[in-house]
Design an enzyme around this catalytic site. Sequence first.
Site, PDB file in Angstrom:
ATOM      1  N   ASP A 167      -0.064  69.504  26.693  1.00 15.15           N
ATOM      2  CA  ASP A 167      -0.608  70.675  25.975  1.00 15.15           C
ATOM      3  C   ASP A 167      -1.877  70.440  25.129  1.00 15.15           C
ATOM      4  OD1 ASP A 167       2.022  71.023  26.675  1.00 15.15           O
ATOM      5  OD2 ASP A 167       2.696  71.655  24.700  1.00 15.15           O
ATOM      6  N   GLU A 187       7.997  78.395  24.488  1.00 15.42           N
ATOM      7  CA  GLU A 187       7.227  77.282  23.920  1.00 15.42           C
ATOM      8  C   GLU A 187       5.832  77.771  23.517  1.00 15.42           C
ATOM      9  OE1 GLU A 187       9.037  73.339  25.989  1.00 15.42           O
ATOM     10  OE2 GLU A 187       7.523  74.302  27.195  1.00 15.42           O
TER      11      GLU A 187
HETATM   12  C1  FRU Z   1       5.119  72.299  26.225  1.00 14.29           C
HETATM   13  C2  FRU Z   1       5.919  71.288  25.423  1.00 14.29           C
HETATM   14  C3  FRU Z   1       6.009  71.721  23.978  1.00 14.29           C
HETATM   15  C4  FRU Z   1       6.229  70.430  23.262  1.00 14.29           C
HETATM   16  C5  FRU Z   1       5.375  69.485  24.065  1.00 14.29           C
HETATM   17  C6  FRU Z   1       5.904  68.074  24.130  1.00 14.29           C
HETATM   18  O1  FRU Z   1       4.564  71.774  27.380  1.00 14.29           O
HETATM   19  O2  FRU Z   1       7.204  71.120  25.994  1.00 14.29           O
HETATM   20  O3  FRU Z   1       7.023  72.685  23.730  1.00 14.29           O
HETATM   21  O4  FRU Z   1       5.847  70.479  21.914  1.00 14.29           O
HETATM   22  O5  FRU Z   1       5.287  70.026  25.361  1.00 14.29           O
HETATM   23  O6  FRU Z   1       4.990  67.218  24.724  1.00 14.29           O
END
Ligand code: FRU
Length: 522
Positions: A63, A245
Amino acid sequence: MIYKNIMRLGGLLILFVLLNSCIKNGKKEMNFDAEKSDVLVTNFKEQFRPQFHFTPQEKWMNDPNGLVYHNGIYHLFYQYYPEDIVWGPMHWGHATSKDLISWKHKPIALFPDEHGLIFSGSAVVDVQNSSGFGTKDNPPLVAIFTYHLMAGEKAGRNDFQTQGIAYSLDNGDTWTKYDGNPVIGNEGIKDFRDPKVFWHDETNQWIMVLVAGDHAKIYNSSDLKSWNHLSDFGKDKGAHGGVWECPDLFKLKVEGTQEEKWVLLISINPGAPNGGSGTQYFVGNFDGTTFTSDHDDEKWIDHGTDNYAGVTYNNTPNEERIFIGWMSNWNYARNTPTEKWRSAMTLPRELTLHKDGEFNYLKNYPISAFDKQLEKLENTPNTKNEKIILENLEVNQMDISFEVPLDEDLEIQMKNDGNEVLTFQIDAEKNEMMLDRTESGIVDFEKSFGASIHKQVYVPKKESVEIRIILDHSSVEVFVDKGRYVFTDQIFPTKHYNALMITPKKIDQVHNFAIKSVRPIW
Ligand code: FRU
């Protein structure tokens, strides 16, 4: 002779000091050219390496995090695992840009600590120094992120995700974690993460939106350190095929009107319309306490499979809403056929809100600053047998656009000498657009990658709309009607596509055909 040896010894000593300074917190840091903070570990020319999309120099990225503009610089932090090309203990990687197009790689910004790994989150410029971390003359950059405590997860607990903050007084180069962390503890919510914080002018306070499994939670704060829960949104709204998310909440003017609406982005995994991870949005109102949506149904920003966890910049100079997404999908992110690095970000895209009858919908379209990378080619296509054909021209690093009405069938194909083909189609009878990568190149590294054709229903239009296709070696981004319909997909052709064929229903309806090569950013 003696003089020469002394010089040699001196040189070795300097090299030793330099090498040593690259080891920090027991971790190896990347090497940087002091002047350009640029590449030493790659020449960015490996097979599949995007040439104008952001990628880490090496290793795993997911992300985008902490998107913020400050002192003339756009910051891009990102979920990063510096030891491997698969997901692992998360850090915040860091890059900066003056135009959101060319990027400088910077040293890792945030490392895991005793509270856990550093998951996704956001960053703000604390202009009034409400946190007291800086001064009014040198306001701090404050990062707000999720701590993920592995030990808690392994022990089968539900309270291992908490929220923490850190600040920087040197434009994001170095960070200090707040000693009162975590600033929001966990009372037993298993998925409790990804805080997006912004300043809410109307009520003069900081607002945070984060996700808690199947809904979003909204908090407020006056100092970024103590947070107060205000409201919840979404248990019975939108798509719920997976965990919510990476939320984002912001205001947008409805184009061509004075009306202002609030937009909530929610990434969801799995449960996206074309499989795995995707990003839905809600259009509604926010009064400083509660978000209410104008609709209950699902709306998606992209119908490709590779635009996830996208969020927008805080503090942009003209209040434009600029979005960057992670160009991958949890279904196969760990299996894609790259070796040195894994995955890229989408092009930065501007989000705009538009009215269609009763409803408002969101467009996402590459920011105009991207156009300066483009070089128009003079290649005139053949128009044999009512088709537009371009042969013997590599199209893997191109921006192709033209205009057609959206009420007739259309097919666009990109092919290579290895019988690999990428197809975009409009089926006017079904009012459906589709992107087919089933034979686009290497697809067998994971079963869902090559299996599906990505589809989206559209509203037909007699007036011409733009179709724009941007290819960058291992990605394709299709924007129809300036981003009303979007497909973002990864592709892995084994050879460059060197033929482009457009088959419209009526050739004289195709206007303004342009093919532009895109200059590399590295
Ligand atoms: C989204 C996610 C978020 C989390 C991160 C962990 O892709 O699952 O919810 O904070 O990636 O790397």
